[in-house]
Write a protein that holds these residues in place. Structure first.
Motif, PDB file in Angstrom:
ATOM      1  N   VAL A   1      23.299 -46.541  18.333  1.00  0.00           N
ATOM      2  CA  VAL A   1      23.679 -46.189  19.700  1.00  0.00           C
ATOM      3  C   VAL A   1      22.428 -45.604  20.341  1.00  0.00           C
ATOM      4  N   GLU A   2      22.090 -46.140  21.509  1.00  0.00           N
ATOM      5  CA  GLU A   2      20.939 -45.611  22.233  1.00  0.00           C
ATOM      6  C   GLU A   2      21.410 -44.674  23.326  1.00  0.00           C
ATOM      7  N   LEU A   3      20.747 -43.536  23.405  1.00  0.00           N
ATOM      8  CA  LEU A   3      21.026 -42.572  24.463  1.00  0.00           C
ATOM      9  C   LEU A   3      19.735 -42.319  25.229  1.00  0.00           C
ATOM     10  N   ILE A   4      19.869 -42.132  26.515  1.00  0.00           N
ATOM     11  CA  ILE A   4      18.722 -41.727  27.322  1.00  0.00           C
ATOM     12  C   ILE A   4      18.754 -40.207  27.391  1.00  0.00           C
ATOM     13  N   LEU A   5      17.703 -39.597  26.878  1.00  0.00           N
ATOM     14  CA  LEU A   5      17.649 -38.139  26.769  1.00  0.00           C
ATOM     15  C   LEU A   5      16.541 -37.578  27.646  1.00  0.00           C
ATOM     16  N   GLN A   6      16.826 -36.449  28.261  1.00  0.00           N
ATOM     17  CA  GLN A   6      15.828 -35.717  29.032  1.00  0.00           C
ATOM     18  C   GLN A   6      14.938 -34.959  28.046  1.00  0.00           C
ATOM     19  N   PRO A   7      13.670 -34.750  28.355  1.00  0.00           N
ATOM     20  CA  PRO A   7      12.749 -34.144  27.384  1.00  0.00           C
ATOM     21  C   PRO A   7      13.152 -32.761  26.896  1.00  0.00           C
ATOM     22  N   LYS A   8      13.789 -31.948  27.755  1.00  0.00           N
ATOM     23  CA  LYS A   8      14.166 -30.594  27.340  1.00  0.00           C
ATOM     24  C   LYS A   8      15.611 -30.510  26.859  1.00  0.00           C
ATOM     25  N   GLN A   9      16.280 -31.656  26.764  1.00  0.00           N
ATOM     26  CA  GLN A   9      17.646 -31.686  26.238  1.00  0.00           C
ATOM     27  C   GLN A   9      17.597 -31.386  24.743  1.00  0.00           C
ATOM     28  N   THR A  10      18.547 -30.615  24.266  1.00  0.00           N
ATOM     29  CA  THR A  10      18.555 -30.279  22.838  1.00  0.00           C
ATOM     30  C   THR A  10      19.281 -31.352  22.042  1.00  0.00           C
ATOM     31  N   LEU A  11      18.980 -31.377  20.766  1.00  0.00           N
ATOM     32  CA  LEU A  11      19.665 -32.313  19.880  1.00  0.00           C
ATOM     33  C   LEU A  11      21.159 -32.006  19.851  1.00  0.00           C
ATOM     34  N   PHE A  12      21.540 -30.746  19.983  1.00  0.00           N
ATOM     35  CA  PHE A  12      22.955 -30.381  19.999  1.00  0.00           C
ATOM     36  C   PHE A  12      23.682 -31.114  21.129  1.00  0.00           C
ATOM     37  N   SER A  13      23.128 -31.078  22.339  1.00  0.00           N
ATOM     38  CA  SER A  13      23.806 -31.747  23.452  1.00  0.00           C
ATOM     39  C   SER A  13      23.770 -33.259  23.281  1.00  0.00           C
ATOM     40  N   ALA A  14      22.701 -33.787  22.704  1.00  0.00           N
ATOM     41  CA  ALA A  14      22.641 -35.229  22.434  1.00  0.00           C
ATOM     42  C   ALA A  14      23.707 -35.628  21.414  1.00  0.00           C
ATOM     43  N   LYS A  15      23.912 -34.785  20.396  1.00  0.00           N
ATOM     44  CA  LYS A  15      24.953 -35.078  19.398  1.00  0.00           C
ATOM     45  C   LYS A  15      26.335 -35.074  20.040  1.00  0.00           C
ATOM     46  N   GLN A  16      26.571 -34.151  20.967  1.00  0.00           N
ATOM     47  CA  GLN A  16      27.871 -34.101  21.650  1.00  0.00           C
ATOM     48  C   GLN A  16      28.100 -35.391  22.427  1.00  0.00           C
TER      49      GLN A  16
ATOM     50  N   ASP B   1      14.047 -35.656   6.770  1.00  0.00           N
ATOM     51  CA  ASP B   1      14.174 -34.283   7.256  1.00  0.00           C
ATOM     52  C   ASP B   1      15.388 -34.127   8.160  1.00  0.00           C
ATOM     53  N   LEU B   2      16.247 -33.163   7.829  1.00  0.00           N
ATOM     54  CA  LEU B   2      17.386 -32.818   8.675  1.00  0.00           C
ATOM     55  C   LEU B   2      16.851 -32.088   9.899  1.00  0.00           C
ATOM     56  N   LEU B   3      17.235 -32.572  11.078  1.00  0.00           N
ATOM     57  CA  LEU B   3      16.761 -31.974  12.321  1.00  0.00           C
ATOM     58  C   LEU B   3      17.710 -30.876  12.778  1.00  0.00           C
ATOM     59  N   ALA B   4      17.154 -29.788  13.275  1.00  0.00           N
ATOM     60  CA  ALA B   4      17.950 -28.652  13.743  1.00  0.00           C
ATOM     61  C   ALA B   4      18.520 -28.953  15.126  1.00  0.00           C
ATOM     62  N   ASP B   5      19.664 -28.361  15.414  1.00  0.00           N
ATOM     63  CA  ASP B   5      20.340 -28.571  16.701  1.00  0.00           C
ATOM     64  C   ASP B   5      19.492 -28.133  17.888  1.00  0.00           C
ATOM     65  N   HIS B   6      18.583 -27.199  17.701  1.00  0.00           N
ATOM     66  CA  HIS B   6      17.768 -26.714  18.818  1.00  0.00           C
ATOM     67  C   HIS B   6      16.528 -27.581  19.070  1.00  0.00           C
ATOM     68  N   THR B   7      16.339 -28.646  18.289  1.00  0.00           N
ATOM     69  CA  THR B   7      15.203 -29.540  18.480  1.00  0.00           C
ATOM     70  C   THR B   7      15.267 -30.185  19.865  1.00  0.00           C
ATOM     71  N   LEU B   8      14.164 -30.164  20.577  1.00  0.00           N
ATOM     72  CA  LEU B   8      14.114 -30.779  21.897  1.00  0.00           C
ATOM     73  C   LEU B   8      13.991 -32.292  21.771  1.00  0.00           C
ATOM     74  N   ALA B   9      14.586 -33.006  22.709  1.00  0.00           N
ATOM     75  CA  ALA B   9      14.534 -34.465  22.701  1.00  0.00           C
ATOM     76  C   ALA B   9      13.095 -34.973  22.733  1.00  0.00           C
ATOM     77  N   ALA B  10      12.218 -34.260  23.397  1.00  0.00           N
ATOM     78  CA  ALA B  10      10.816 -34.657  23.454  1.00  0.00           C
ATOM     79  C   ALA B  10      10.183 -34.707  22.063  1.00  0.00           C
ATOM     80  N   MET B  11      10.752 -33.977  21.123  1.00  0.00           N
ATOM     81  CA  MET B  11      10.208 -33.917  19.769  1.00  0.00           C
ATOM     82  C   MET B  11      10.806 -34.974  18.849  1.00  0.00           C
ATOM     83  N   LEU B  12      11.820 -35.694  19.309  1.00  0.00           N
ATOM     84  CA  LEU B  12      12.481 -36.686  18.471  1.00  0.00           C
ATOM     85  C   LEU B  12      11.671 -37.973  18.411  1.00  0.00           C
ATOM     86  N   PRO B  13      11.684 -38.640  17.254  1.00  0.00           N
ATOM     87  CA  PRO B  13      11.085 -39.977  17.213  1.00  0.00           C
ATOM     88  C   PRO B  13      11.962 -40.947  18.011  1.00  0.00           C
ATOM     89  N   ASP B  14      11.482 -42.158  18.214  1.00  0.00           N
ATOM     90  CA  ASP B  14      12.233 -43.145  18.999  1.00  0.00           C
ATOM     91  C   ASP B  14      13.535 -43.555  18.314  1.00  0.00           C
TER      92      ASP B  14
END
Length: 150
Positions: free
Chosen positions: A68-83, A111-124
């Motif tokens: 599933v592809e999501l368009i994420l804002q750079p400062k969006q957290t992984l927690f909100s992306a997971k929701q 590596d398990l990513l933490a919920d506070h990880t910013l979308a800008a830090m995620l790989p593609d």
């Protein structure tokens, strides 16, 4: 400084490094680079912002191979992306057991990513594992008003 003292320091340094997690190592290098190489730090920061400073697509790939592809804002957290991801896949997944809710764990490589990880830090592309977790029931009013026995 004697050779033995220099070797002891090297062991202390290695012990110190072994006790840092990846986040602490990354922060230490970033802070040290900012102090020691301000120009290089600024250049790297600009490069990061130009590559990751805008909304972008991140693929969440399940163990089944489906993504599933999501368009994420750079400062969006992984927690909100997971929701958002859980909401999007809810209808395609089997119902959760009573008293449970669905959750997702997100991995980059192993590596398990933490919920506070910013979308800008995620790989593609990241890997996602869906699971059920038991809901925690809030305490009832009677439990809150009863004093604990000491």
């Amino acid at each position: 400084m004697t050779h033995a003292a220099a070797e002891l320091c090297a062991e202390d340094v290695q012990h110190f490094l072994d006790n840092l997690d990846d986040c602490q190592r990354n922060e230490a290098v970033g802070r040290f680079l900012k102090i020691e190489g301000k120009e290089l730090w600024a250049e790297l920061l600009r490069s990061f912002a130009s590559r990751r400073g805008a909304a972008r697509r991140v693929a969440f790939r399940a163990l089944t191979g489906e993504a599933v592809e999501l368009i994420l804002q750079p400062k969006q957290t992984l927690f909100s992306a997971k929701q958002a991801l859980l909401k999007q896949v809810a209808q395609q997944m089997p119902a959760v057991d009573p008293g449970h809710r669905r959750d997702a764990q997100v991995f980059a490589g192993g590596d398990l990513l933490a919920d506070h990880t910013l979308a800008a830090m995620l790989p593609d592309e990241v890997s996602v594992v869906f699971k059920q977790v038991k809901r925690i029931a809030p305490p009832s009013d009677s439990e809150l008003s009863e004093p604990d026995d000491l």
